[in-house]
Design a protein around this motif. Structure first.
Motif, PDB file in Angstrom:
ATOM      1  N   VAL A 230     -25.319  31.051 -49.658  1.00 13.11           N
ATOM      2  CA  VAL A 230     -23.933  30.846 -49.246  1.00 13.11           C
ATOM      3  C   VAL A 230     -23.842  29.520 -48.494  1.00 13.11           C
ATOM      4  N   ASN A 231     -22.800  28.732 -48.807  1.00 12.49           N
ATOM      5  CA  ASN A 231     -22.635  27.412 -48.179  1.00 12.49           C
ATOM      6  C   ASN A 231     -23.855  26.523 -48.388  1.00 12.49           C
ATOM      7  N   GLN A 232     -24.412  26.580 -49.587  1.00 10.63           N
ATOM      8  CA  GLN A 232     -25.537  25.700 -49.931  1.00 10.63           C
ATOM      9  C   GLN A 232     -25.130  24.261 -49.620  1.00 10.63           C
ATOM     10  N   GLN A 233     -26.003  23.504 -49.017  1.00 13.66           N
ATOM     11  CA  GLN A 233     -25.632  22.189 -48.513  1.00 13.66           C
ATOM     12  C   GLN A 233     -25.171  21.243 -49.620  1.00 13.66           C
ATOM     13  N   GLY A 234     -23.888  20.984 -49.657  1.00 10.86           N
ATOM     14  CA  GLY A 234     -23.349  19.957 -50.533  1.00 10.86           C
ATOM     15  C   GLY A 234     -22.952  20.406 -51.916  1.00 10.86           C
ATOM     16  N   TYR A 235     -23.547  21.473 -52.433  1.00  9.25           N
ATOM     17  CA  TYR A 235     -23.251  21.835 -53.818  1.00  9.25           C
ATOM     18  C   TYR A 235     -23.023  23.340 -53.962  1.00  9.25           C
ATOM     19  N   ASP A 236     -22.391  23.709 -55.072  1.00  8.03           N
ATOM     20  CA  ASP A 236     -21.965  25.093 -55.282  1.00  8.03           C
ATOM     21  C   ASP A 236     -22.593  25.731 -56.509  1.00  8.03           C
ATOM     22  N   VAL A 237     -22.977  24.896 -57.479  1.00  9.28           N
ATOM     23  CA  VAL A 237     -23.484  25.372 -58.765  1.00  9.28           C
ATOM     24  C   VAL A 237     -24.704  24.544 -59.147  1.00  9.28           C
ATOM     25  N   VAL A 238     -25.659  25.169 -59.825  1.00  4.01           N
ATOM     26  CA  VAL A 238     -26.790  24.448 -60.401  1.00  4.01           C
ATOM     27  C   VAL A 238     -26.687  24.603 -61.917  1.00  4.01           C
ATOM     28  N   SER A 239     -26.567  23.490 -62.630  1.00  5.75           N
ATOM     29  CA  SER A 239     -26.365  23.537 -64.078  1.00  5.75           C
ATOM     30  C   SER A 239     -27.648  23.922 -64.800  1.00  5.75           C
TER      31      SER A 239
ATOM     32  N   ASP B 155     -29.218  22.124 -66.699  1.00  8.05           N
ATOM     33  CA  ASP B 155     -30.094  20.949 -66.670  1.00  8.05           C
ATOM     34  C   ASP B 155     -30.661  20.688 -65.284  1.00  8.05           C
ATOM     35  N   GLY B 156     -30.356  21.557 -64.340  1.00  6.40           N
ATOM     36  CA  GLY B 156     -30.874  21.398 -62.984  1.00  6.40           C
ATOM     37  C   GLY B 156     -30.028  20.513 -62.099  1.00  6.40           C
ATOM     38  N   GLU B 157     -28.869  20.080 -62.566  1.00  5.02           N
ATOM     39  CA  GLU B 157     -27.987  19.253 -61.738  1.00  5.02           C
ATOM     40  C   GLU B 157     -27.350  20.109 -60.641  1.00  5.02           C
ATOM     41  N   ARG B 158     -27.312  19.552 -59.435  1.00  4.33           N
ATOM     42  CA  ARG B 158     -26.629  20.206 -58.322  1.00  4.33           C
ATOM     43  C   ARG B 158     -25.172  19.739 -58.356  1.00  4.33           C
ATOM     44  N   VAL B 159     -24.260  20.692 -58.495  1.00  2.00           N
ATOM     45  CA  VAL B 159     -22.860  20.367 -58.765  1.00  2.00           C
ATOM     46  C   VAL B 159     -21.975  20.757 -57.584  1.00  2.00           C
ATOM     47  N   SER B 160     -21.222  19.779 -57.078  1.00  2.00           N
ATOM     48  CA  SER B 160     -20.193  20.045 -56.071  1.00  2.00           C
ATOM     49  C   SER B 160     -18.894  20.344 -56.806  1.00  2.00           C
ATOM     50  N   VAL B 161     -18.287  21.490 -56.521  1.00  2.00           N
ATOM     51  CA  VAL B 161     -17.076  21.922 -57.220  1.00  2.00           C
ATOM     52  C   VAL B 161     -15.917  21.969 -56.233  1.00  2.00           C
ATOM     53  N   LYS B 162     -14.854  21.274 -56.549  1.00  2.00           N
ATOM     54  CA  LYS B 162     -13.636  21.305 -55.751  1.00  2.00           C
ATOM     55  C   LYS B 162     -12.501  21.792 -56.645  1.00  2.00           C
ATOM     56  N   THR B 163     -11.732  22.742 -56.162  1.00  2.00           N
ATOM     57  CA  THR B 163     -10.674  23.344 -56.968  1.00  2.00           C
ATOM     58  C   THR B 163      -9.373  23.361 -56.182  1.00  2.00           C
ATOM     59  N   THR B 164      -8.287  22.986 -56.843  1.00  5.86           N
ATOM     60  CA  THR B 164      -6.969  22.976 -56.220  1.00  5.86           C
ATOM     61  C   THR B 164      -5.981  23.719 -57.112  1.00  5.86           C
TER      62      THR B 164
ATOM     63  N   LEU C 255     -23.184  14.402 -49.821  1.00  7.81           N
ATOM     64  CA  LEU C 255     -23.129  13.928 -51.207  1.00  7.81           C
ATOM     65  C   LEU C 255     -24.504  13.513 -51.725  1.00  7.81           C
ATOM     66  N   GLN C 256     -25.416  13.192 -50.790  1.00  8.17           N
ATOM     67  CA  GLN C 256     -26.771  12.805 -51.212  1.00  8.17           C
ATOM     68  C   GLN C 256     -27.508  13.969 -51.879  1.00  8.17           C
ATOM     69  N   PHE C 257     -27.028  15.196 -51.633  1.00 11.11           N
ATOM     70  CA  PHE C 257     -27.666  16.376 -52.222  1.00 11.11           C
ATOM     71  C   PHE C 257     -26.998  16.791 -53.534  1.00 11.11           C
ATOM     72  N   VAL C 258     -26.035  16.004 -53.997  1.00  9.66           N
ATOM     73  CA  VAL C 258     -25.224  16.370 -55.163  1.00  9.66           C
ATOM     74  C   VAL C 258     -25.512  15.425 -56.319  1.00  9.66           C
ATOM     75  N   ASP C 259     -25.679  15.986 -57.518  1.00  7.78           N
ATOM     76  CA  ASP C 259     -25.913  15.182 -58.719  1.00  7.78           C
ATOM     77  C   ASP C 259     -24.643  14.982 -59.543  1.00  7.78           C
ATOM     78  N   ARG C 260     -23.717  15.911 -59.430  1.00 15.02           N
ATOM     79  CA  ARG C 260     -22.491  15.863 -60.243  1.00 15.02           C
ATOM     80  C   ARG C 260     -21.317  16.411 -59.441  1.00 15.02           C
ATOM     81  N   VAL C 261     -20.143  15.839 -59.665  1.00 17.53           N
ATOM     82  CA  VAL C 261     -18.920  16.297 -59.001  1.00 17.53           C
ATOM     83  C   VAL C 261     -17.939  16.772 -60.065  1.00 17.53           C
ATOM     84  N   ILE C 262     -17.446  17.986 -59.898  1.00 16.10           N
ATOM     85  CA  ILE C 262     -16.425  18.537 -60.791  1.00 16.10           C
ATOM     86  C   ILE C 262     -15.202  18.894 -59.956  1.00 16.10           C
TER      87      ILE C 262
END
Length: 224
Positions: A56-65, A67-76, A92-99
């Motif tokens: 829960v509240n993993q630092q910087g990212y919400d999903v792991v793809s 391919d192993g990418e750490r993904v930050s997800v923002k939804t509005t 953001l240094q812990f994030v590989d992709r932003v969605i």
């Protein structure tokens, strides 16, 4: 315990149904932030064939793809072009992709506003003008960028004075009055439906969304 893709699909469907029910009851999206966030994370896990972050509240990212990418997800769920999405520059240094996703409350569908590797996503960001230290992306920039990318053909056009109603090949319904594009379209569609003696409710007693109501009106006008 990791969710299977089928469980992610089922959870997403249930969350969307819950969200639509709350909106139908008149609950504003601003009071459903947790649910909106959950919908976004489930959808991102689905489209990346990935998994929710293990903590829960993993630092910087919400999903792991997958391919192993750490993904930050923002939804509005904001429907206009005003507003922005905020990011913590320290994580953001812990994030590989932003969605960045939008839950379209008229169509009851999820739209992707941004899906880029972090370095590319940073080109959309600017420092907040306040003292928060956050980096922000304005929704207007994302919406304009996506609009430029799209070249969607019109598949149906009908007229009901003083309006022109168009159905695009991706299912979107647009309403025009002369040369003016009217948004949101649903109030005008409801007005036209009343003129045509069409119900605005589906068989379950819930209001049609914009696409459903627009398609019904187009079919009715074409049949006349």
């Amino acid at each position: 315990m990791a969710l299977t893709q089928m469980q992610i699909i089922q959870s997403l469907g249930e969350a969307m149904s819950w969200f639509e029910r709350e909106i139908t009851w008149g609950v504003p999206p601003t009071e459903l932030r947790h649910l909106i966030g959950r919908i976004g994370e489930l959808y991102a896990a689905l489209i990346t064939n990935g998994q929710m972050a293990s903590e829960v509240n993993q630092q910087g990212y919400d999903v792991v793809s997958a391919d192993g990418e750490r993904v930050s997800v923002k939804t509005t769920a904001m429907m206009g072009a005003s507003g922005h999405i905020a990011f913590n520059p320290n994580t953001l240094q812990f994030v590989d992709r932003v969605i960045v996703l939008k839950v379209n409350t008229e169509e009851m569908q999820i739209e992707t506003l941004l899906n880029e590797e972090t370095d590319k996503a940073k080109t959309f960001m600017r420092e907040s003008s306040g003292n928060s230290g956050k980096l922000i992306i304005s929704l207007s920039r994302l919406l304009n960028t996506n609009k430029l990318k799209k070249d969607v053909s019109t598949v149906n056009t009908v007229h009901k004075a003083p309006y022109t109603i168009k159905e695009l090949e991706n299912g979107t319904i647009e309403v025009y009055k002369g040369a003016n594009h009217i948004t949101p379209a649903k109030p005008i569609l409801r007005e036209v439906a009343e003129q045509l003696n069409l119900s605005i409710l589906n068989s379950n007693g819930n209001p049609f969304n914009t696409r459903q109501l627009g398609s019904l009106i187009i079919r009715t006008l074409k049949a006349k």
